[in-house]
Design an enzyme around this catalytic site. Structure first.
Site, short mmCIF file in Angstrom:
data_model
loop_
_atom_site.label_atom_id
_atom_site.label_comp_id
_atom_site.label_asym_id
_atom_site.label_seq_id
_atom_site.Cartn_x
_atom_site.Cartn_y
_atom_site.Cartn_z
N SER A 210 0.85 -1.18 0.00
CA SER A 210 0.00 0.00 0.00
C SER A 210 0.89 1.24 0.00
O SER A 210 1.97 1.24 -0.60
CB SER A 210 -0.93 -0.03 1.22
OG SER A 210 -1.85 1.02 1.18
N ARG A 379 -5.48 3.61 -0.97
CA ARG A 379 -6.64 3.56 -0.07
C ARG A 379 -7.82 2.85 -0.74
O ARG A 379 -8.76 2.43 -0.07
CB ARG A 379 -7.02 4.99 0.34
CG ARG A 379 -8.05 5.05 1.45
CD ARG A 379 -8.14 6.43 2.07
NE ARG A 379 -8.33 7.47 1.10
CZ ARG A 379 -8.36 8.77 1.38
NH1 ARG A 379 -8.16 9.16 2.62
NH2 ARG A 379 -8.55 9.68 0.44
N VAL A 501 -7.42 4.29 10.69
CA VAL A 501 -6.21 4.55 9.91
C VAL A 501 -6.52 5.08 8.51
O VAL A 501 -7.63 4.98 8.02
CB VAL A 501 -5.34 3.28 9.82
CG1 VAL A 501 -4.94 2.81 11.20
CG2 VAL A 501 -6.08 2.17 9.08
N GLU A 502 -5.49 5.62 7.87
CA GLU A 502 -5.55 6.17 6.51
C GLU A 502 -6.71 7.15 6.35
O GLU A 502 -7.46 7.12 5.39
CB GLU A 502 -5.63 5.05 5.46
CG GLU A 502 -4.33 4.27 5.35
CD GLU A 502 -4.26 3.40 4.11
OE1 GLU A 502 -4.98 3.69 3.14
OE2 GLU A 502 -3.47 2.45 4.10
N GLY A 503 -6.81 8.08 7.31
CA GLY A 503 -7.88 9.06 7.32
C GLY A 503 -9.02 8.56 8.19
O GLY A 503 -9.81 7.73 7.77
#
Length: 811
Positions: A210, A379, A501-503
């Protein structure tokens, strides 16, 4: 007659708006309409002449582009520049990242459904399918989640080595560098399958594939950096991590306080090396405790102007071997009993050469844009895949457990309360997997769908949370007692990790989905903003004029379409044919027009304050999200060949999403700051009121029956998950018990009838089976089947227990 004339005039205006007529079309219509009105109203010659002159002035001003730009557009542009909200550099780079794909169609007010259905059905290559079936299956068989999360708090050494040896860390790396070079769909499918077995295993595999060093190197690295690291990453000789988040910069990652100071120093015995002294403190970094290669984001400064006149050089990314003196890694966080390697990293005045900057010196200051561009694709894959994989396990196990577990002499899945939970599980999973596959396909077509990636990240993880909650409710005590026999507990515990996570999901919903979508995906807004920022005055006015008047026609057209479609319920809209799906396409087209209108009115009325009206923005984002999820669901149904067995899943998913869309619209209108604008919007969007209802109970009944009965629909719904064949494993035993119970039902019925007739007297079930055999009610083979069925059912419903010392800390 006057009323008829008024209706006729309104009809002409409505048609012009509906078909988005040009300015010349409007003026021509006025030239025809005004004389008719004058005759009908018996206006005096002077008044009529004044109206004609006014029309001529308007026609000259608006119909002649050079004159319009000078008298109208240039004036409006000045006002627009004043009210345009300030956009920071990091916000602008986030807006510029990625591409507009199907989200642009949804913003258009008139999606081209034929275009969506014309996209090829996503399929794995033979090589990818083989890897999914074999290597990924072998890895799943090696993953013992209780051993991982309770005993080791880590993967076993054998699993780590298998992951490295088989290339799991190199799925996105090209074959020329020793990687697998898999498609996004294959990458997503591998993660989903592992996630159906172990969240720790899934996270360990997905992070290197990722947002991280490999992807950044592929897109931005120098050839020397690619040659040095990509092959080692693909072979697992390097374990990567990427450090962005810190104590004082979480969701606002652009505010990172970590710094690099350009200077000269000594490195590896060489003097006077041009480099940087970097200081950082990061946390929540996955794989950091075991990483050999650290990707790092920091702000670079050049106070001595060794690189040029500029002091502040912006966010920059570097790749640092963790063996470099001063780099601190090794300590671990413990996120909700998950055992994947995650921890802090820090360093103070760590000197590294400029060659460590990803992409070399020419990429200095471009770090945030690089991250946003990679995040747009990354994402889209990892988190939706892991959430969907976990949901497949929850769906298959809940259906089987609902059929095997009995209370009051009835399978618990047949109780309406449990049916409700099973319906949500099945319907949510059907839509989640559809969105996962369609979004991966978009990435494979070359898209970097920044807005859509936020949609699928948010909604797959949120629906995944709903699925696991329902699965836990359906399992009752079986779900809450941890141990080797519990296949849901750890997934339930760890669900908030994907949410965070990731926003973080709250931020994603309230600020990103509509906040970025309104600018990126709208056909005119970005063009207007770009014109406002253009320093070339003549070009700015020209481009702004084109966008502005295109925007006006677009808004009027959507207002007319929203009203007409609201009155007709979307009936009559030309859409792809299909008895079961036609009305869904029509309703989505109706809501697309309404959404485009609501978005334009919100931006017009609220202006820059819309950025701070997060609840309004979130609800508009909900509408956009549900339209995308519905699009993916319809595409899935078509790609699967429109199987009749899947209709309950399709109908539940679509009706649930459309109802949520209606609720979101209503929330916008109820809370819109301008009550007048809210009233106008409500008349246009819901002229006949809110007409949609959530899925009916009968649909839920059909879905629960589908989940509790082996068949093609159940297999399609959970396709790609890991399904152990070993009956000594919890999930394998559950699946075997389901098949065994169904096969044994006719035999068990004979035993029950004999008992009711007084032929059998034993109270214990196993003794009663022997008695039935001995008295000829069943034969030997049937008795063996019932005994096996009893053993499987008992294994399925039992929970783990431990001696006190087994649960002691450190055991």
């Amino acid at each position: 007659m006057a009323i008829l004339m008024l209706i006729a005039v309104l009809a002409v205006i409505l048609l012009l708006a509906f078909f988005r007529a040009s300015i010349w079309g409007w003026l021509l219509a006025m030239v025809v309409i005004v004389p008719i009105i004058a005759i009908q109203s018996r206006l005096s010659a002077d008044v009529f002449q004044a109206i004609i002159i006014a029309l001529a002035v308007v026609a000259a001003t608006l119909g002649i582009p050079p004159l319009r730009r000078t008298l109208v557009s240039s004036f409006i542009l000045k006002i627009f520049r004043k009210i345009l909200p300030h956009v920071s550099q990091t916000e602008q780079e986030a807006l510029d990242a990625g591409t507009v794909w199907w989200d642009g169609q949804l913003f258009s007010g008139n999606p081209d459904w034929h275009k969506l259905l014309a996209y090829p059905k996503p399929v794995l290559s033979a090589e990818e399918q083989s890897f999914l079936d074999n290597e990924t299956g072998q890895l799943c068989a090696m993953l013992d989640d209780w051993d991982i999360t309770h005993v080791r708090q880590d993967l076993s050494p054998q699993v780590w080595q298998f992951i490295k040896d088989k290339g799991f860390f190199g799925m996105i790396i090209p074959k020329e560098y020793g990687g697998l070079e898999f498609s996004a769909l294959a990458h997503s499918s591998v993660i989903a399958k592992i996630a159906s077995r172990s969240a720790t295993g899934a996270v360990t595999v997905m992070v290197p594939n990722s947002l991280g060093p490999a992807e950044l190197l592929l897109h931005y690295g120098t050839q020397e950096q690619k040659d040095k690291y990509l092959r080692r990453l693909a072979q697992g000789k390097e374990v990567p991590c990427f450090a962005l988040t810190g104590p004082f910069a979480g969701s606002d990652a652009g505010a990172i306080p970590d710094t690099g100071i350009v200077c000269r120093g000594e490195f590896n015995g060489q003097q006077d090396v041009l480099g940087m002294r970097v200081t950082w403190e990061k946390r929540y970094i996955t794989l950091a405790p075991v990483a050999t290669l650290l990707g790092l984001a920091f702000k670079l400064y050049d106070p001595e102007h060794l690189l040029g006149a500029e002091t502040s050089r912006g966010i920059t990314l570097a790749l640092i071997p963790t063996g470099t003196p001063g780099v601190n890694v090794g300590r671990r966080h413990f996120p909700l009993n998950s055992a994947f390697q995650n921890g802090p990293t820090s360093g103070k005045d760590v000197f590294i050469p400029l060659e460590y900057i990803i992409g070399g010196q020419e990429r200095i200051g471009q770090g945030w844009r690089m991250l946003m561009e990679c995040l747009a694709a990354g994402r889209s894959i990892s988190l939706p895949a892991s959430a969907t994989g976990g949901a497949k396990l929850a769906a298959r196990s809940s259906g089987a457990y609902g059929r095997v577990r009995k209370q009051f002499k009835l399978p618990i899945g047949k109780f309406e309360g449990v049916e409700e939970a099973l319906a949500r599980i099945g319907g949510n999973l059907y839509m989640m997997d559809a969105a996962r596959v369609l979004t991966a396909a978009a990435v494979d077509m070359g898209e970097k769908p920044s807005v859509i990636s936020a949609i699928v990240k948010y909604h797959c993880t949120e629906r995944g949370r709903a699925v696991i909650n329902d699965a836990m409710d359906a399992h009752g005590g079986k779900g809450i007692c941890l141990g080797p026999g519990n296949y849901l507990g750890r997934a339930y515990q760890q669900t908030p990790i994907g949410i965070t996570v990731e926003g973080a999901n709250i931020l994603t919903r309230t600020m990103i989905i509509f906040g970025q979508g309104a600018i990126r995906s709208h056909p005119y807004v970005l063009k207007e903003i770009q014109a406002a920022h253009d320093s070339d005055a003549a070009r700015a006015v020209h481009n702004f004029d084109t966008a502005l008047f295109g925007h006006l026609g677009f808004s009027l057209g959507n207002a007319a379409r929203a009203l007409v479609f609201g009155l007709t319920g979307g009936r009559g809209i030309p859409v792809p044919e299909g008895v079961e799906t036609q009305r869904y396409y029509q309703q989505l087209t109706r809501y697309s027009s309404a959404f485009a209108l609501a978005a334009d009115v919100s931006m017009l009325v609220l202006g820059g304050s819309l950025k701070r009206r997060e609840k309004i923005s979130a609800r508009l984002g909900d509408v956009l999200s549900q339209m995308y999820l519905c699009s993916a669901t319809l595409k899935r149904f078509e790609d699967d060949g429109c199987p009749a067995e899947d209709l309950p899943l399709l109908h539940w998913a679509m009706q649930d999403a459309l109802y949520r869309m209606q609720v979101a619209f209503d929330g916008v209108l109820q809370n819109f700051p301008s009550r007048f604008a809210a009233l106008v919007l409500r008349v246009l969007i819901f002229p006949l009121g809110r007409c949609l209802a959530p899925p009916a109970d009968e649909l839920g009944h059909q879905i629960s029956r589908l989940l509790m009965q082996p068949g093609p629909a159940r297999d399609r719904l959970t396709a790609g998950m890991y399904l152990p064949s070993d009956e000594n494993e919890a999930v394998g035993a559950l699946e075997a018990a389901l098949h065994s119970m169904l096969a044994c039902e006719p035999i068990q019925a004979r035993v029950d009838e004999a008992r009711k007739a007084g032929q059998l007297n034993e109270l214990d079930e196993l003794l009663r089976i022997s008695e039935a055999r001995d008295k000829g009610v069943i034969n030997i083979e049937e008795a063996l089947l019932l005994e096996r069925d009893y053993a499987l059912r008992r294994m399925v419903i039992m929970v783990d227990d431990f001696a006190p010392e087994q649960l002691a800390a450190g055991h």
